[in-house]
Design an enzyme around this catalytic site. Structure first.
Site, mmCIF file in Angstrom:
data_model
loop_
_atom_site.group_PDB
_atom_site.id
_atom_site.type_symbol
_atom_site.label_atom_id
_atom_site.label_comp_id
_atom_site.label_asym_id
_atom_site.label_seq_id
_atom_site.Cartn_x
_atom_site.Cartn_y
_atom_site.Cartn_z
ATOM 1 N N ARG A 98 26.093 -55.481 0.055
ATOM 2 C CA ARG A 98 27.339 -56.187 0.312
ATOM 3 C C ARG A 98 27.695 -56.990 -0.943
ATOM 4 O O ARG A 98 26.870 -57.782 -1.436
ATOM 5 C CB ARG A 98 27.176 -57.125 1.519
ATOM 6 N N HIS A 142 36.065 -63.321 -0.827
ATOM 7 C CA HIS A 142 34.944 -64.271 -0.776
ATOM 8 C C HIS A 142 35.330 -65.458 -1.666
ATOM 9 O O HIS A 142 34.697 -65.756 -2.664
ATOM 10 C CB HIS A 142 33.648 -63.599 -1.217
ATOM 11 N N GLU A 187 33.565 -65.943 5.828
ATOM 12 C CA GLU A 187 33.455 -67.335 6.265
ATOM 13 C C GLU A 187 34.757 -68.121 6.117
ATOM 14 O O GLU A 187 34.813 -69.121 5.370
ATOM 15 C CB GLU A 187 32.339 -68.050 5.495
ATOM 16 N N ASN A 313 26.924 -64.564 9.555
ATOM 17 C CA ASN A 313 26.120 -65.279 8.558
ATOM 18 C C ASN A 313 25.444 -66.450 9.247
ATOM 19 O O ASN A 313 26.103 -67.251 9.922
ATOM 20 C CB ASN A 313 26.996 -65.835 7.433
ATOM 21 N N TYR A 315 22.458 -69.600 8.675
ATOM 22 C CA TYR A 315 21.498 -70.322 7.838
ATOM 23 C C TYR A 315 20.681 -71.334 8.646
ATOM 24 O O TYR A 315 19.467 -71.397 8.502
ATOM 25 C CB TYR A 315 22.216 -71.019 6.670
ATOM 26 N N GLU A 374 24.640 -62.201 6.096
ATOM 27 C CA GLU A 374 23.952 -63.145 5.198
ATOM 28 C C GLU A 374 22.894 -63.904 5.968
ATOM 29 O O GLU A 374 23.141 -64.366 7.085
ATOM 30 C CB GLU A 374 24.903 -64.204 4.614
HETATM 31 O O1 IFM Z 1 26.280 -68.839 -1.364
HETATM 32 C C1 IFM Z 1 26.855 -68.936 -0.107
HETATM 33 C C2 IFM Z 1 27.790 -67.773 0.142
HETATM 34 O O2 IFM Z 1 28.776 -67.675 -0.825
HETATM 35 C C3 IFM Z 1 28.458 -67.926 1.491
HETATM 36 N N1 IFM Z 1 27.503 -68.170 2.532
HETATM 37 C C4 IFM Z 1 26.501 -69.171 2.306
HETATM 38 C C5 IFM Z 1 25.813 -68.945 0.972
HETATM 39 C C6 IFM Z 1 24.701 -69.989 0.749
HETATM 40 O O3 IFM Z 1 25.210 -71.273 0.782
#
Ligand code: IFM
Length: 470
Positions: A98, A142, A187, A313, A315, A374
């Site tokens: 990606r 992006h 995002e 995505n 985290y 992600e």
């Molecule tokens: O680096 C970023 C990415 O551009 C978008 N999602 C989160 C990542 C980590 O912060």
């Protein structure tokens, strides 16, 4: 393979296995294993070959905007070193890559004339990926909006959605024959929240809830782009959203209301319109329907045209408490009791299972197949005296999160792929080069790439999975 301390040499990097004692579950044949990057974070070459200016070029020059005044001018110089990076991906054994297309490289002013040299760059990259058995998964936006479009109002302007659809059609006309799955936006929540509400990302506007029209205009851009992609024969289309389970800091009604407000803003606002054809109730945000009075007749039909997948995505989760002041209807709290990344994110793999199962129960049969587009972590990785980067914390993070995906799949969620953020250490937006997310270390002085231990670990994990047939 089970526990112990098996040492492996893979692609020149060394790692000690394992972090856990149990084998990873086997994923279905055809499950996509990959990595993700984004143009502004890796390409550099911001004035090469007719590329126009983006909002990030401008924002990076605003004093104090980026830590230590870093910019994306050089980044990883992927624009020139992409053959080496594709070779790294081939060594890694991924089947999906990606990446994002830099709109200002292809349409320097964001509208009108096409810069063929910019398109040629992505054409060569896509050809090379395919030649190496890697499926290209491009993201159209992006965050690097052409600056002239920002000057005309950016995502606060409805017109930007139409310009984005034009750009999507241009890109897909050239590349669609080799691209099975397109991602429109990455995002959009972050663009609205950090770029237009809080002003800590480009374009640096601090409009608080006045930023909401940028949510609708991005989603409209997604819908219009989807139609433009289909019109030129694109196969499958999705949008990638960021999600964070919204945990209330306590059972108090005020904290629960804060969590609901944040959930609405982060997890529902960009997904309900796409999958359900309507906006969530904005009352938890203290807004009536007028909060989105930019919505016109027909927009939601455009936005909710069927997608083929949902890009997720993840985290970390978020902890919310009632606000101390009235600026926003929630206040973010630190999550304690977990390891943290260099970014300060708590490491909570179970949050990914919670997220995926809650998406499935929230959207039911409206939820299309999911790709984890992600997932990753930053640590202060540096080579040791022997030149090795022993990032066992990343291995632990990825191991836990991949197991969390398997748990969600066992609970019935249809997940089709998992992409690590990121292939390379890269420009982490307002943090500059301080957060290293890569499986590959980049020396920003020499641009030398050094695969970290996690690279070898991921390589072996992929090699142990059943492959796509045919
Ligand atoms: O680096 C970023 C990415 O551009 C978008 N999602 C989160 C990542 C980590 O912060």
């Amino acid at each position: 393979m089970s526990g112990g301390t098996r040492r492996a040499i893979a692609a020149g990097c060394r790692y000690d296995r394992p972090v856990t004692d149990a084998d990873l579950p086997s994923f279905p044949p055809g499950f996509a294993w990959g990595v993700a990057t984004a143009a502004y974070q890796i390409e550099g070459a911001v004035t090469a070959d007719g590329r126009g200016e983006s909002v990030w070029d401008t924002f990076c020059r605003r004093p104090g905007a980026i830590r230590d005044g870093h910019t994306g001018d050089v980044a990883d110089d992927h624009y020139h070193r992409w053959p080496e990076d594709v070779a790294l991906m081939a060594t890694l054994g991924i089947d999906t890559y990606r990446f994002s297309l830099a709109w200002p490289r292809i349409q320097p002013t964001g509208s009108g004339a096409v810069n063929q040299i910019g398109l040629d760059f992505y054409d060569r990259l896509v050809d090379s990926l395919v030649a190496n058995g890697i499926t290209p998964m491009p993201t159209l936006f992006h965050w690097d909006l052409p600056q002239p479009l920002e000057d005309a109002g950016g995502w606060l302007s409805r017109d930007t959605a139409y310009r984005f659809a034009d750009f999507a059609g241009i890109a897909a006309t050239r590349l669609a024959d080799r691209v099975p799955l397109w991602i429109t936006l990455n995002e959009p929540f972050v663009v609205t929240a950090l770029g237009y509400a809080l002003g800590v990302h480009a374009p640096g506007q601090a409009l608080m809830l006045g930023a909401l029209p940028t949510a609708h205009h991005q989603l409209l851009g997604h819908g219009l782009a989807l139609a433009a992609l289909r019109a030129v024969g694109a196969h499958q289309v999705t949008i990638t959203n960021s999600y964070a389970p919204a945990w209330a800091a306590s059972d108090s009604p005020a904290d629960v209301a804060a969590a609901t407000a944040y959930d609405t803003l982060h997890n529902r606002l960009y997904t309900d319109p796409v999958l359900l054809g309507r906006y969530p109730d904005l009352a938890p945000l203290g807004l009536g329907p007028a909060g989105l009075d930019c919505v016109r007749d027909g927009d939601l039909e455009t936005i909710s045209a069927p997608v083929d997948a949902l890009g997720v995505n993840y985290y970390a989760p978020t902890l919310l408490a009632a606000p101390q002041d009235a600026a926003l209807p929630f206040q973010l709290q630190p999550i304690t009791g977990y390891p943290v990344t260099a970014f300060g994110n708590p490491v909570v793999p179970a949050g990914l299972t919670e997220l995926l199962t809650s998406l499935a129960s929230r959207y039911g049969d409206r939820l299309p197949p999911v790709y984890i587009t992600e997932n990753g972590c930053s640590f202060d990785d540096e080579p040791d005296a022997a030149g090795q980067v022993d990032d066992r914390q990343r291995i632990s993070y990825l191991d836990g999160h991949i197991r969390a995906v398997a748990d969600a799949m066992a609970a019935g969620v249809d997940v089709r792929g998992y992409l690590v953020w990121s292939l390379l250490d890269n420009f982490e937006w307002a943090e500059g080069y301080h957060q290293r997310f890569g499986l590959v270390h980049v020396d920003y002085g020499t641009l030398r790439r050094t695969p970290k231990a996690s690279f070898g670990w991921y390589r072996e994990l992929i090699a142990g999975q059943p492959r796509r047939s045919g």
